[in-house]
Enzyme design. Structure first.
Site, short mmCIF file in Angstrom:
data_model
loop_
_atom_site.label_atom_id
_atom_site.label_comp_id
_atom_site.label_asym_id
_atom_site.label_seq_id
_atom_site.Cartn_x
_atom_site.Cartn_y
_atom_site.Cartn_z
N ASP A 122 -18.38 30.92 55.50
CA ASP A 122 -19.84 30.99 55.64
C ASP A 122 -20.57 29.71 55.28
O ASP A 122 -21.79 29.72 55.07
CB ASP A 122 -20.39 32.14 54.79
CG ASP A 122 -20.13 33.50 55.41
OD1 ASP A 122 -20.34 33.64 56.61
OD2 ASP A 122 -19.69 34.40 54.68
N ASP A 182 -19.60 36.73 63.57
CA ASP A 182 -20.54 35.92 62.78
C ASP A 182 -20.09 34.47 62.66
O ASP A 182 -20.92 33.56 62.51
CB ASP A 182 -20.67 36.48 61.35
CG ASP A 182 -20.71 37.99 61.26
OD1 ASP A 182 -20.03 38.66 62.05
OD2 ASP A 182 -21.39 38.50 60.35
N THR A 242 -14.95 47.17 64.54
CA THR A 242 -16.37 46.88 64.31
C THR A 242 -16.70 47.38 62.91
O THR A 242 -17.19 48.49 62.73
CB THR A 242 -17.25 47.50 65.40
OG1 THR A 242 -16.88 46.93 66.66
CG2 THR A 242 -18.72 47.17 65.16
N TRP A 258 -25.43 37.51 66.83
CA TRP A 258 -24.67 36.31 66.42
C TRP A 258 -23.99 35.67 67.62
O TRP A 258 -23.97 34.45 67.77
CB TRP A 258 -23.61 36.66 65.39
CG TRP A 258 -24.02 37.09 64.02
CD1 TRP A 258 -23.43 38.08 63.27
CD2 TRP A 258 -25.05 36.54 63.15
NE1 TRP A 258 -24.03 38.19 62.04
CE2 TRP A 258 -25.02 37.25 61.93
CE3 TRP A 258 -25.99 35.51 63.32
CZ2 TRP A 258 -25.89 36.98 60.87
CZ3 TRP A 258 -26.86 35.25 62.27
CH2 TRP A 258 -26.81 35.96 61.07
#
Length: 402
Positions: A122, A182, A242, A258
């Site tokens: 991230d 993401d 998911t 995203w």
């Protein structure tokens, strides 16, 4: 008819037609006017000054619990740590209010150590949304050094056999090499680092990750799974899930957002047509979906049980709006602009936007973090605010200041 009467009348009609056409063109081009955009940015500044007063010096805001009238905060290691200083910097860009810049700098000092964090994918969110904006707005080369170190840390998670950056290290009994949609959002950071450092490896990683994700993350209808798990020894897909959506085969709204944002950005960075094609396919899936509400703000999952009596996700709407503005900026397709304008208007209305002084200083209401995990359900979230402000700033730059 007498010519002395006819020709002046014809000229009047033509002039009126041209004036009307100009008005239509102008109205279409600027569906949100400067006053609307500026007022929403000004009220956002007022909100964040409320938040600044209640935020501990060593913490970063994640959310807010209305029942306890309490900010939910994190340390620098949270994936959301960069959004608060990033939002402050975008608001500083608009207002030139030095107090916003100073607050952002204080929080950057807390986050800086994450440049050495090799345990998370991230870093694009954590560093590029914060230090990236700081470098762009101030030119301070110290920020560039932080970013390049962070890009090295992020690239260490790339596996050439898989062709992706590994997302999570946890739940090793469940996943061997999980990659979440993401992760597309971190590729802008690597693309920037490649240009700034002259090291082509960063861009190669971004390209490999984007290409592998196109190949494995998307269903025939152009929706995406949240997680694809790979075997790091062979690069083969082990499973698709998911994790934060309603079901493995459902279309988790923020995940779709995203993907839309990520491939639009990758086309901007590389001008490679497959990325633009993918962004258009994702946009079509979302905008034409029968479960997209009239106001443009999606339910937390496009296939959520209980629609229409379930939660909306303002964070997904904000990410979509910002991405669609860029997709219009690239393609000129007015469908994307009209959809983004509708979403921004909705987010700026009383249903989704908190009155100044309320909501702990957060701008938007009604986001959903991880509903299956009963985490951050129907609350304000820092990244919803960030992408909402980014969308307003993009609109101002691309459609009002030309």
């Amino acid at each position: 008819m007498n010519r002395s009467v006819f020709y002046p009348l014809l000229l009047l009609i033509l002039a009126g037609t041209l004036l009307s056409a100009c008005r239509v063109k102008q109205a279409g081009k600027t569906g949100l006017d400067a006053q609307f955009v500026d007022e929403n940015l000004q009220s956002a500044i007022a909100q964040y000054k409320v938040m600044m007063e209640g935020l501990p010096d060593d913490r970063l805001p994640k959310s807010y619990t209305a029942a306890q009238d309490e900010l939910v905060t994190s340390g620098s290691g949270s994936w959301t740590s960069g959004f608060y200083p990033g939002t402050l910097l975008l608001l500083y860009e608009f207002s030139k209010d030095e107090s916003l810049l100073e607050e952002a700098k204080k929080k950057l000092a807390i986050i800086e150590k994450e440049k050495n964090n090799r345990g998370t994918h991230d870093l694009g969110f954590m560093l590029y949304c914060s230090f990236g904006n700081a470098l762009r707005l101030t030119g301070d080369t110290a920020y560039k050094k932080v970013l390049l170190t962070g890009a090295g840390s992020l690239s260490s998670r790339f596996d050439p056999e898989v062709g992706c950056i590994k997302s999570w290290d946890h739940n090793g009994d469940k996943w061997k090499f999980p990659v979440i949609i993401d992760n597309m959002m971190n590729l802008e950071f690597l693309s920037w680092a490649s240009r700034e450092s002259g090291n082509p490896e960063y861009l190669d990683i971004a390209l490999n990750h984007a290409n592998t994700t196109i190949e494995n993350h998307f269903r025939p209808d152009n929706s995406s799974w949240h997680v694809v798990d790979y075997d790091p020894e062979t690069g083969e897909v082990r499973g698709k899930q998911t994790h934060q959506g309603a079901a493995d085969e459902s279309a988790w709204a923020r995940g779709q957002a995203w993907g839309l944002y990520g491939y639009t950005m990758m086309y901007r960075e590389t001008e490679k047509k497959p990325y633009l094609d993918q962004a258009k396919k994702i946009a079509a899936f979302m905008l034409k979906h029968p479960n997209l509400p009239e106001d443009g703000i999606p339910y937390w999952d496009f296939d959520a049980p209980g629609i229409p009596d379930t939660y909306r996700d303002a964070s997904a709407g904000a990410i979509m709006a910002s991405a669609l503005l860029e997709l219009n900026h690239i393609t000129g397709d007015r469908e994307y602009l009209a959809a983004a304008e509708k979403m921004i208007r909705s987010l700026s209305g009383e249903k989704y936007k908190a009155p100044v002084g309320e909501n702990g200083g957060f701008i938007l209401l009604h986001s959903v973090g991880h509903l299956p995990g009963n985490s951050e359900v129907d609350v304000p979230l820092s990244y919803a605010d960030y992408y909402y402000i980014e969308a307003l700033m993009r609109y101002k730059k691309w459609f009002l200041e030309k």
